[in-house]
Write a protein that holds these residues in place. Structure first.
Motif, mmCIF file in Angstrom:
data_model
loop_
_atom_site.group_PDB
_atom_site.id
_atom_site.type_symbol
_atom_site.label_atom_id
_atom_site.label_comp_id
_atom_site.label_asym_id
_atom_site.label_seq_id
_atom_site.Cartn_x
_atom_site.Cartn_y
_atom_site.Cartn_z
ATOM 1 N N SER A 131 0.813 -1.218 0.000
ATOM 2 C CA SER A 131 0.000 0.000 0.000
ATOM 3 C C SER A 131 0.846 1.267 0.000
ATOM 4 O O SER A 131 0.465 2.279 -0.601
ATOM 5 C CB SER A 131 -0.930 -0.006 1.218
ATOM 6 O OG SER A 131 -1.793 -1.122 1.191
ATOM 7 N N ASP A 135 0.683 5.029 -2.258
ATOM 8 C CA ASP A 135 0.304 6.214 -1.475
ATOM 9 C C ASP A 135 1.188 7.404 -1.849
ATOM 10 O O ASP A 135 2.032 7.841 -1.064
ATOM 11 C CB ASP A 135 0.396 5.904 0.020
ATOM 12 C CG ASP A 135 -0.247 6.989 0.869
ATOM 13 O OD1 ASP A 135 -0.928 7.865 0.297
ATOM 14 O OD2 ASP A 135 -0.061 6.962 2.100
ATOM 15 N N LYS A 195 -8.878 4.166 -0.790
ATOM 16 C CA LYS A 195 -7.467 4.295 -0.417
ATOM 17 C C LYS A 195 -6.555 4.020 -1.606
ATOM 18 O O LYS A 195 -6.913 3.282 -2.536
ATOM 19 C CB LYS A 195 -7.134 3.350 0.735
ATOM 20 C CG LYS A 195 -7.063 1.886 0.347
ATOM 21 C CD LYS A 195 -6.544 1.058 1.513
ATOM 22 C CE LYS A 195 -6.305 -0.388 1.101
ATOM 23 N NZ LYS A 195 -5.665 -1.178 2.171
ATOM 24 N N THR A 198 -6.333 1.060 -4.737
ATOM 25 C CA THR A 198 -7.624 0.457 -5.057
ATOM 26 C C THR A 198 -7.849 0.520 -6.567
ATOM 27 O O THR A 198 -7.545 1.529 -7.205
ATOM 28 C CB THR A 198 -8.763 1.187 -4.334
ATOM 29 O OG1 THR A 198 -8.544 1.133 -2.923
ATOM 30 C CG2 THR A 198 -10.109 0.559 -4.661
ATOM 31 N N GLN A 216 -2.937 9.135 -4.172
ATOM 32 C CA GLN A 216 -3.229 10.130 -3.140
ATOM 33 C C GLN A 216 -4.204 11.164 -3.686
ATOM 34 O O GLN A 216 -4.173 11.506 -4.870
ATOM 35 C CB GLN A 216 -1.937 10.842 -2.716
ATOM 36 C CG GLN A 216 -1.225 10.225 -1.555
ATOM 37 C CD GLN A 216 -0.040 11.067 -1.113
ATOM 38 O OE1 GLN A 216 0.084 12.242 -1.491
ATOM 39 N NE2 GLN A 216 0.846 10.485 -0.333
ATOM 40 N N ASP A 278 -8.272 -4.379 -3.873
ATOM 41 C CA ASP A 278 -7.044 -3.794 -3.316
ATOM 42 C C ASP A 278 -5.832 -4.503 -3.926
ATOM 43 O O ASP A 278 -5.630 -5.703 -3.719
ATOM 44 C CB ASP A 278 -7.054 -3.947 -1.797
ATOM 45 C CG ASP A 278 -5.889 -3.220 -1.125
ATOM 46 O OD1 ASP A 278 -5.013 -2.685 -1.838
ATOM 47 O OD2 ASP A 278 -5.860 -3.191 0.113
#
Length: 339
Positions: A131, A135, A195, A198, A216, A278
């Motif tokens: 993740s 991000d 998030k 995804t 983001q 995800d």
């Protein structure tokens, strides 16, 4: 009548007595005065570890014989002791793994050939992107995705793999070309607001799919436009043959398999069911870090098919690997300006 053994037995006993108390300088008597019929105990010879024959000739032969007998007894004793050990304390056979409260006494049993890293569980794959990789802001993520490997695992465990060579960034509510422009949020584009990492999958022309990855920022994502096929090309050919140019019967070239967002989804069997999955945890689709090496030269160009987005239509938010034959559209003008 007095037998020979009755005459020699006292002599043997006297020799044993002398040997037990003998000094190193004691000289042995001639062999013919001894009889080996009366065998002394093993402790009768004081030269148990002497590399030469015992100083007592008769007892020397007995000594060598006794040592061999003793070694054999020791081996038998060890074998008996081994048989008496509990099952868990013995060395396991190749069919029995070492288990139980006792320490394994032998080498570990072989487990057979190790599986390739490409067949490990995605959750345990050492190269899988987590993740934290996703991000980051849209433009930075769009560039960072170039060179990474997209993996699709089918129901029969076949893995399809492709290196990402082209992406487009969509920056959220301010971006007139984004599905989230103006902050609109619907059931269709919900994946854009989830998030980072995804998936956002949408349909165009009522039959083709496009695959995006959220980044983001609310409503921001990156469209995957093209990948370079690395593994499972025969399966990709078969999947592509159900739609598009492959339906005409002509075999597609490798560079045609995934050179466009909808072609990519066809070749990797990605449809609307992958929406909102995800990438960091899914078992059917994920990303892995690309092989080490120099970073590819990247071209920044205008996005494709967004002519109605006003000034946003010309913004250089499409990124592709310069010189890659797997890119969907090459912008020669942008390449010349960035040479």
């Amino acid at each position: 009548m007095i037998t020979r053994s009755q005459v020699l037995q006292p002599m043997v006993l006297r020799c044993v007595s002398r040997v037990q108390g003998a000094q190193p300088s004691l000289q042995p008597r001639p062999f013919h005065t001894w009889s080996i019929m009366a065998t002394p105990p093993l402790s009768a010879c004081p030269h148990d570890h002497c590399p030469r024959a015992c100083r007592c000739p008769a007892l020397g032969h007995v000594h060598q014989l006794s040592r061999r007998v003793g070694q054999k007894k020791q081996r038998l004793s060890e074998a008996e002791r081994s048989r008496s050990l509990p099952d868990a304390a013995r060395t396991p056979s190749p069919e029995e793994p070492c288990s139980g409260p006792h320490t394994c006494l032998g080498p570990p049993a072989t487990t057979g050939p190790q599986r390739s890293i490409y067949f490990l569980s995605p959750k345990d794959h050492p190269a899988r992107l987590g993740s934290e990789f996703f991000d980051q802001p849209g433009v930075r993520l769009a560039r960072a995705l170039l060179g990474q490997v997209l993996v699709r695992r089918l129901a029969d465990n076949t893995e399809l793999r492709g290196r990402i060579v082209e992406t487009e960034a969509y920056l959220g509510p301010e971006d007139e070309a984004a599905h989230s422009r103006g902050g609109r949020q619907t059931a269709r584009n919900r994946g854009m607001f989830m998030k980072p990492g995804t998936l956002y999958v949408y349909i165009i022309y009522g039959m083709y799919f496009c695959l995006n990855v959220s980044s983001q920022g609310d409503g921001a994502c990156v469209l995957l436009r093209a990948v370079e096929p690395l593994g499972g090309l025969e399966t990709m050919q078969r999947l592509r043959s159900t739609l598009g140019k492959g339906a005409s019967g002509r075999a597609l070239k490798d560079r045609e398999l995934c050179s466009g967002p909808s072609k990519l989804c066809q070749a990797l069997a990605i449809d609307k069911s992958f929406d909102q999955r995800d990438l960091a945890t899914d078992g059917a689709v994920w990303m892995e870090r690309g092989p080490p090496g120099p970073k590819p030269a990247v071209v920044a160009a205008a996005r494709v098919g967004v002519g109605r987005a006003g000034e946003w239509a010309q913004k250089p938010l499409r990124f592709y690997v310069r010189g890659s034959p797997f890119v969907s559209v090459v912008d020669r003008t942008a390449e010349q300006m960035q040479a």
